[in-house]
Design a protein around this motif. Structure first.
Motif, short mmCIF file in Angstrom:
data_model
loop_
_atom_site.label_atom_id
_atom_site.label_comp_id
_atom_site.label_asym_id
_atom_site.label_seq_id
_atom_site.Cartn_x
_atom_site.Cartn_y
_atom_site.Cartn_z
N ASP A 36 100.30 17.77 21.97
CA ASP A 36 101.17 18.64 22.79
C ASP A 36 100.63 19.12 24.25
N PHE A 37 99.39 19.46 24.05
CA PHE A 37 98.60 20.07 25.00
C PHE A 37 97.27 19.18 25.41
N VAL A 38 96.75 18.99 26.62
CA VAL A 38 95.84 18.36 26.71
C VAL A 38 94.57 19.53 27.88
N MET A 39 93.40 19.74 27.48
CA MET A 39 92.52 20.43 28.39
C MET A 39 91.27 19.32 28.48
N CYS A 40 90.85 19.03 29.90
CA CYS A 40 89.71 18.21 30.25
C CYS A 40 88.57 19.12 30.39
N VAL A 41 87.52 18.79 29.68
CA VAL A 41 86.20 19.89 29.69
C VAL A 41 84.98 18.85 29.98
N ASP A 42 84.31 19.20 30.95
CA ASP A 42 82.98 18.50 31.46
C ASP A 42 81.95 18.85 30.75
N GLY A 43 81.16 17.93 30.56
CA GLY A 43 79.92 17.98 29.53
C GLY A 43 79.13 19.13 29.73
N ASP A 44 79.01 19.57 30.80
CA ASP A 44 78.32 20.99 31.12
C ASP A 44 79.19 22.09 30.82
N ASP A 45 80.11 22.16 30.39
CA ASP A 45 81.03 23.37 30.30
C ASP A 45 81.03 23.58 28.97
N GLY A 65 101.93 25.52 29.53
CA GLY A 65 100.52 25.56 29.52
C GLY A 65 99.98 26.85 29.97
N TRP A 66 98.55 26.94 30.06
CA TRP A 66 97.73 28.01 30.40
C TRP A 66 96.68 27.76 31.59
N TYR A 67 95.98 28.46 31.98
CA TYR A 67 94.92 28.32 32.69
C TYR A 67 93.68 29.41 32.48
N TYR A 96 92.26 24.27 32.80
CA TYR A 96 93.63 24.10 32.53
C TYR A 96 94.15 23.27 31.16
N ILE A 97 94.98 23.90 30.64
CA ILE A 97 95.64 23.34 29.22
C ILE A 97 97.09 23.22 29.50
N ILE A 98 97.31 21.76 29.64
CA ILE A 98 98.47 21.36 30.18
C ILE A 98 99.46 20.87 29.07
N ASN A 99 100.73 21.04 29.24
CA ASN A 99 101.81 20.44 28.19
C ASN A 99 101.56 18.75 28.68
#
Length: 195
Positions: A36-45, A65-67, A96-99
């Motif tokens: 339903d949603f996706v959030m991209c997260v860097d390896g150092d976060d 979605g959310w930020y 970002y958490i995006i639909n």
């Protein structure tokens, strides 16, 4: 050869192109598998463990979605973090958490940076979603990410956080937070030497 109409240098363009392609491939794969949603997260976060529970509880009320508005900067090797009480999404991409319905289709053979900068161009993602879809992302109501300052990421060194001039130094002193057990647990920060 990568084509771009931006102010970035060649090294930055190659990095953003590589990162953007990986993010768009992963986001489209998540969409294909029914996320339903996706959030991209860097390896150092790092992300707060309650994010998934919050999304599950609120996804029917917010289909866009959310930020991440609030987060921390963590100086590796020191027991201090600096609070970022607003606009974290302007400073970091893991915010970002995006639909998945709003994720554009990824064109795998494109050599234009614009084809894969949906997440990489993070300061403008919220405005872009509003402009294209007429929808608003909502801020998460808690401190949700930790950006680790390392020599390998965009922040490069601690002077960006601790400050170069007097105003920045005062800001750091007012916003610094010492590690507590509860913060470490919320973000999964553990000393491997003490495990």
């Amino acid at each position: 050869y990568l084509k771009s109409n931006t102010y970035y240098g060649q090294r930055d363009i190659e990095y953003l192109f590589d990162q953007g392609r990986k993010q768009m491939y992963g986001a489209n794969l998540a969409k294909a598998y029914g996320a339903d949603f996706v959030m991209c997260v860097d390896g150092d976060d790092l992300v707060r463990k309650e994010i998934v529970q919050f999304i599950q509880s609120n996804k029917s009320a917010n289909t866009t979605g959310w930020y991440v508005n609030k987060g921390y900067f963590y100086i590796i090797g020191e027991d201090i973090m600096m609070r970022q009480p607003a606009s974290m999404n302007m400073l970091n991409g893991s915010t970002y958490i995006i639909n998945t319905n709003l994720i554009p289709t990824f064109v795998t053979d494109s050599m234009f940076l614009k084809s894969c900068d949906f997440f990489a161009n993070h300061p403008y993602l919220q405005m872009r979603i509003n402009h294209i879809y007429g929808l608003e992302l909502k801020p998460l109501p808690f401190y949700a990410t930790v950006v680790q300052i390392t020599a390998q990421n965009w922040w490069k060194d601690t002077s960006n956080i601790k400050g170069i001039n007097l105003k920045q130094k005062i800001k750091f002193l007012l916003r610094r937070v010492y590690f507590t057990k509860s913060i470490k647990v919320k973000f999964g920060i553990f000393d491997l030497d003490k495990q």
